[in-house]
Design an enzyme around this catalytic site. Sequence first.
Site, PDB file in Angstrom:
ATOM      1  CG  HIS A   1      -0.259  -0.296   2.516  1.00 51.83           C
ATOM      2  ND1 HIS A   1       0.642   0.576   3.080  1.00 51.83           N
ATOM      3  CD2 HIS A   1      -0.309  -1.364   3.360  1.00 51.83           C
ATOM      4  CE1 HIS A   1       1.089   0.088   4.221  1.00 51.83           C
ATOM      5  NE2 HIS A   1       0.537  -1.105   4.407  1.00 51.83           N
ATOM      6  CD  GLU A   2      -2.004   4.409  -1.138  1.00 49.64           C
ATOM      7  OE1 GLU A   2      -2.181   3.448  -0.344  1.00 49.64           O
ATOM      8  OE2 GLU A   2      -2.890   4.838  -1.885  1.00 49.64           O
ATOM      9  N   GLY A   3       1.946   3.063   2.280  1.00 42.98           N
ATOM     10  CA  GLY A   3       2.976   3.066   3.332  1.00 42.98           C
ATOM     11  C   GLY A   3       4.254   2.435   2.811  1.00 42.98           C
ATOM     12  CG  HIS A   4       4.272  -1.762   2.017  1.00 39.47           C
ATOM     13  ND1 HIS A   4       2.946  -2.099   2.001  1.00 39.47           N
ATOM     14  CD2 HIS A   4       4.830  -2.480   3.034  1.00 39.47           C
ATOM     15  CE1 HIS A   4       2.698  -3.000   2.950  1.00 39.47           C
ATOM     16  NE2 HIS A   4       3.827  -3.244   3.597  1.00 39.47           N
TER      17      HIS A   4
ATOM     18  CG  ASP B   1       5.555  -2.234  11.783  1.00 40.56           C
ATOM     19  OD1 ASP B   1       4.817  -3.076  12.292  1.00 40.56           O
ATOM     20  OD2 ASP B   1       5.348  -1.753  10.648  1.00 40.56           O
TER      21      ASP B   1
HETATM   22  P1  AMP Z   1       5.015  -5.167   6.426  1.00 42.91           P
HETATM   23  O1  AMP Z   1       4.761  -5.550   5.015  1.00 42.91           O
HETATM   24  O2  AMP Z   1       3.770  -4.892   7.211  1.00 42.91           O
HETATM   25  O3  AMP Z   1       5.979  -6.084   7.126  1.00 42.91           O
HETATM   26  O4  AMP Z   1       5.749  -3.764   6.366  1.00 42.91           O
HETATM   27  C1  AMP Z   1       6.946  -3.593   5.637  1.00 42.91           C
HETATM   28  C2  AMP Z   1       7.533  -2.253   5.974  1.00 42.91           C
HETATM   29  O5  AMP Z   1       6.600  -1.225   5.630  1.00 42.91           O
HETATM   30  C3  AMP Z   1       7.832  -2.089   7.468  1.00 42.91           C
HETATM   31  O6  AMP Z   1       9.071  -1.401   7.610  1.00 42.91           O
HETATM   32  C4  AMP Z   1       6.688  -1.258   7.953  1.00 42.91           C
HETATM   33  O7  AMP Z   1       6.990  -0.470   9.085  1.00 42.91           O
HETATM   34  C5  AMP Z   1       6.422  -0.374   6.739  1.00 42.91           C
HETATM   35  N1  AMP Z   1       5.049   0.150   6.789  1.00 42.91           N
HETATM   36  C6  AMP Z   1       3.905  -0.570   6.878  1.00 42.91           C
HETATM   37  N2  AMP Z   1       2.839   0.250   6.961  1.00 42.91           N
HETATM   38  C7  AMP Z   1       3.319   1.512   6.933  1.00 42.91           C
HETATM   39  C8  AMP Z   1       2.721   2.809   6.988  1.00 42.91           C
HETATM   40  N3  AMP Z   1       1.416   2.976   7.100  1.00 42.91           N
HETATM   41  N4  AMP Z   1       3.532   3.881   6.910  1.00 42.91           N
HETATM   42  C9  AMP Z   1       4.880   3.731   6.803  1.00 42.91           C
HETATM   43  N5  AMP Z   1       5.501   2.550   6.744  1.00 42.91           N
HETATM   44  C10 AMP Z   1       4.736   1.450   6.810  1.00 42.91           C
END
Ligand code: AMP
Length: 282
Positions: free
Chosen positions: A34-37, A150
């Site tokens: 998503h936009e976070g990644h 996180d």
């Molecule tokens: P995940 O796929 O949930 O393991 O996340 C992969 C990376 O993306 C981790 O470093 C998370 O902290 C980061 N991440 C996930 N969601 C967000 C978000 N909303 N804003 C910023 N970074 C994010």
Amino acid sequence: MKSVATIQEVREQVKAWKKEGLSVGFVPTMGYLHEGHQSLIAKAVSENDRVVVSIFVNPMQFGPQEDLATYPRDLAHDTELCEKTGAALIFHPTPEEMYLPDFCSFVDMNGLTKGLCGKTRPIHFRGVCTVVSKLFNIVTPDHAYFGEKDAQQLAVIKQMVSDLNMPLEIIGCPIIREADGLAKSSRNTYLSREERTAALVLSRSLQAAKARCEAGERKVSEIKSVIEEILTVEPLAKIDYVEVVDSKTLEAVTVIEKSVLVAIAVYIGKTRLIDNFTYHMK
Ligand code: AMP
């Protein structure tokens, strides 16, 4: 952009780039991007010659009662997002590629991993440290990007890199939110419509707490009460934890003196969501 599933293919590609003197940025993820990644990938693209994104739902970091089997996956969508954001390589190994049958080595940590999410997820950070170490050894990046969403994970990874003299720099990136304040998360997809509305209570409670910090409140008990009072009003929400800790050591504090992490984990129905903010005293 290339997309590969074996360790050998990653090694060959990175070796070729390094031979050309190119810098490598790395964004480890569990996919369903998503936009976070995307913000992490975009930052990595702006700071490195080539960017590797890994997509791996790591079984080792899930507890037996957790959502490994149902964790959302969509490699086609992820590939499109990585491509349009400028990544050069996706690494999407199988669990068998990452963990051979005789696998028995782990990277573990005391201290930072015991509180916050570590309390209800006792094996989680051992799984995270182990897989991230493996990925760093495979990709050998110059810089790796992690989200402040996180916050404990980011602190743990920074500590691990420092403790074990890993030759790369860890870069933290701000939380990306939906327009209404909910922190973006792959797990938001689990929420029903009613739960999605209820989930706003996380960011709302943190906003209220932040306002109290900014108004000069220094007592942690007061800050926690502000959050708990808002969370408990929502019938679909069940608190896992509300904590105020030193932002570096992650140890509980009673008075806000310098930089604190205000972090919460809340079940909305069956879905466990986390959110946080860091308050720097002026
Ligand atoms: P995940 O796929 O949930 O393991 O996340 C992969 C990376 O993306 C981790 O470093 C998370 O902290 C980061 N991440 C996930 N969601 C967000 C978000 N909303 N804003 C910023 N970074 C994010």
